[in-house]
Scaffold this motif. Structure first.
Motif, short mmCIF file in Angstrom:
data_model
loop_
_atom_site.label_atom_id
_atom_site.label_comp_id
_atom_site.label_asym_id
_atom_site.label_seq_id
_atom_site.Cartn_x
_atom_site.Cartn_y
_atom_site.Cartn_z
N GLU A 1 14.62 1.06 -1.13
CA GLU A 1 15.19 1.15 0.79
C GLU A 1 14.89 0.15 1.07
N ASN A 2 13.72 -0.66 0.15
CA ASN A 2 13.19 -2.08 1.12
C ASN A 2 12.54 -1.89 2.40
N ARG A 3 11.86 -0.91 2.42
CA ARG A 3 10.48 -0.61 3.12
C ARG A 3 9.26 -1.22 2.97
N GLU A 4 8.68 -0.76 3.93
CA GLU A 4 7.39 -1.84 3.92
C GLU A 4 6.78 -0.32 2.98
N VAL A 5 5.70 -0.73 2.26
CA VAL A 5 4.87 0.36 1.94
C VAL A 5 3.87 0.61 1.82
N PHE A 6 3.36 1.40 2.54
CA PHE A 6 1.61 0.94 3.57
C PHE A 6 0.45 2.47 2.22
N ALA A 7 -0.97 1.93 2.19
CA ALA A 7 -1.62 3.65 1.76
C ALA A 7 -2.82 2.65 1.91
N ILE A 8 -3.77 3.62 2.66
CA ILE A 8 -5.20 3.43 2.56
C ILE A 8 -5.90 3.76 1.28
N PRO A 9 -6.61 2.76 0.66
CA PRO A 9 -7.39 3.21 -0.07
C PRO A 9 -8.37 4.30 0.40
N GLY A 10 -8.92 4.78 -1.08
CA GLY A 10 -10.17 6.11 -0.70
C GLY A 10 -10.95 6.21 -2.47
N SER A 11 -12.16 6.29 -2.23
CA SER A 11 -13.00 6.04 -3.95
C SER A 11 -12.11 6.53 -4.71
N ILE A 12 -13.02 5.46 -5.83
CA ILE A 12 -12.26 5.24 -7.19
C ILE A 12 -12.76 6.90 -8.05
N PHE A 13 -13.69 7.51 -6.98
CA PHE A 13 -13.95 8.90 -7.55
C PHE A 13 -13.03 10.26 -7.09
N SER A 14 -12.52 10.02 -6.12
CA SER A 14 -11.86 10.98 -5.98
C SER A 14 -10.55 11.17 -6.19
N SER A 15 -10.02 12.53 -6.35
CA SER A 15 -8.52 12.28 -6.58
C SER A 15 -7.59 12.71 -6.19
N HIS A 16 -8.33 12.80 -4.73
CA HIS A 16 -7.32 13.08 -3.81
C HIS A 16 -6.76 11.69 -3.46
N SER A 17 -7.99 10.34 -3.57
CA SER A 17 -7.20 9.43 -3.29
C SER A 17 -6.68 8.09 -5.09
N LYS A 18 -6.40 9.23 -6.10
CA LYS A 18 -6.06 8.06 -7.05
C LYS A 18 -4.34 7.52 -7.01
N GLY A 19 -3.72 8.60 -6.09
CA GLY A 19 -2.34 7.93 -5.73
C GLY A 19 -1.79 6.98 -4.68
N THR A 20 -3.00 6.81 -4.35
CA THR A 20 -2.62 5.74 -2.66
C THR A 20 -2.93 5.01 -3.67
N ASN A 21 -4.39 4.64 -4.14
CA ASN A 21 -4.82 3.32 -4.97
C ASN A 21 -3.75 3.22 -6.33
N GLN A 22 -3.02 3.69 -7.06
CA GLN A 22 -2.60 3.55 -8.04
C GLN A 22 -1.39 2.37 -6.99
N LEU A 23 -0.97 2.98 -6.29
CA LEU A 23 -0.08 2.11 -4.67
C LEU A 23 -0.47 1.19 -4.65
N ILE A 24 -1.58 1.34 -3.87
CA ILE A 24 -2.24 -0.23 -3.73
C ILE A 24 -2.34 -1.61 -5.04
N GLU A 25 -2.44 -0.51 -5.97
CA GLU A 25 -2.46 -1.77 -7.79
C GLU A 25 -1.16 -2.38 -7.88
N ALA A 26 -0.42 -1.27 -7.72
CA ALA A 26 0.89 -1.65 -8.03
C ALA A 26 1.96 -2.25 -6.24
N GLY A 27 1.30 -2.76 -5.61
CA GLY A 27 1.64 -4.25 -4.72
C GLY A 27 1.80 -3.12 -3.16
N ALA A 28 1.33 -2.17 -2.76
CA ALA A 28 1.76 -1.47 -1.71
C ALA A 28 0.73 -1.87 -0.36
N CYS A 29 0.86 -2.35 0.74
CA CYS A 29 0.28 -2.69 1.90
C CYS A 29 -1.33 -2.23 1.92
N LEU A 30 -2.33 -2.99 1.94
CA LEU A 30 -3.51 -1.65 1.99
C LEU A 30 -4.44 -1.52 3.27
#
Length: 288
Positions: free
Chosen positions: A244-273
């Motif tokens: 819907e053309n909204r800005e997507v933001f994500a907070i980065p987390g540890s690469i060792f944490s399963s809790h942050s795997k989704g947010t880290n992938q969003l950032i890799e895909a272009g979400a605003c860190l």
């Protein structure tokens, strides 16, 4: 039975005989068949209505239903109303009817949706607290889904800091879910805004929540994912926001944490860190 198009939409929403897609398709047909303000008899548009919906409307106790909403301090906003946000009207399958409790003018604020895991880490809790405090200072309102975890944290912190918060829920406005959020629900209703496309008495069914997410994304000017596992429901909201053309933001987390795997992938895909609320403030663009 003499109706207006607005009243018909409210009746159909209360009936729950149509899903969101069927309701939207019916609305498009009604646009061709019925003028906005001209009263009509239900039978005149029956060819456009499924049999189950027609039968339900013919026996519906309109007065009792509206009295119940009045007792619960619930009001109704339809897609025909001037107060209905244009940005929500333009999403895929916009809700035809919204039931609400609280201050509807909050929809005119600059708004960011904060979403994340129900089972969150302490890191997510700390991030949510700091980000929300700073967003409130910047006069940015918070939208979330009143779920366990990050949603509840975002609402609570926003209220604590005298900010403006909106909860979009997946049940009727008289059904608090999860039950442990009863006090939070009450406070948001008094100081903020609670919205649902589901009528009074509607239970929090599993399929309601993905539909609810499109409204969260549609009302916001951007979506920030605080923390999310690889297959988190929060990523659904983020993907809707992207579509819907909204800005997507994500907070980065540890690469060792399963809790942050989704947010880290969003950032890799272009979400605003996001490293602070300043990032959101600079990239969150208001539109009505």
């Amino acid at each position: 039975m003499l109706l207006t198009k607005r009243k018909l939409l409210i009746g159909i929403a209360i009936s729950e005989t149509l899903n969101s897609k069927q309701f939207y398709e019916l609305f498009q047909k009604l646009n061709d068949d019925v003028s906005l303000n001209h009263p009509f008899v239900l039978g005149d548009v029956k060819f456009s209505l499924p049999e189950e919906t027609s039968k339900w409307l013919e026996t519906f106790d309109w007065l009792a239903s509206f009295e119940k909403m009045k007792a619960e301090k619930v009001k109704v906003l339809t897609i025909l109303d001037a107060e209905y946000p244009r940005r929500l009207k333009e999403i895929y399958l916009p809700p035809m009817v919204l039931f609400y409790k609280g201050d509807l003018s909050l929809l005119n604020e600059r708004l960011v949706a904060l979403v994340g895991s129900r089972e969150h880490s302490n890191y997510a809790k700390q991030c949510t607290k700091i980000i929300v405090q700073d967003l409130v200072q910047k006069k940015i309102g918070i939208i979330s889904g009143l779920a366990k975890g990050v949603d509840s944290l975002a609402h609570l912190e926003c209220l604590k800091d005298d900010g403006k918060t909106i909860a979009v829920i997946g049940s009727g406005l008289d059904v608090v879910y999860p039950p442990e959020n009863a006090n939070l629900y009450k406070e948001i209703g008094e100081k903020g805004l609670i919205i649902s496309e589901y009528p009074l008495g509607s239970r929090p069914l599993k399929f309601h929540f993905p539909y609810r997410n499109r409204i969260i994304a549609g009302l916001s000017h951007g979506v920030c994912v605080i923390e999310a596992k690889e297959k988190s429901g929060s990523l659904i909201t983020a993907n809707i926001a992207l579509s819907e053309n909204r800005e997507v933001f994500a907070i980065p987390g540890s690469i060792f944490s399963s809790h942050s795997k989704g947010t880290n992938q969003l950032i890799e895909a272009g979400a605003c860190l996001v490293s602070s609320a300043e990032t959101i403030d600079k990239n969150l663009h208001y539109f009505p």
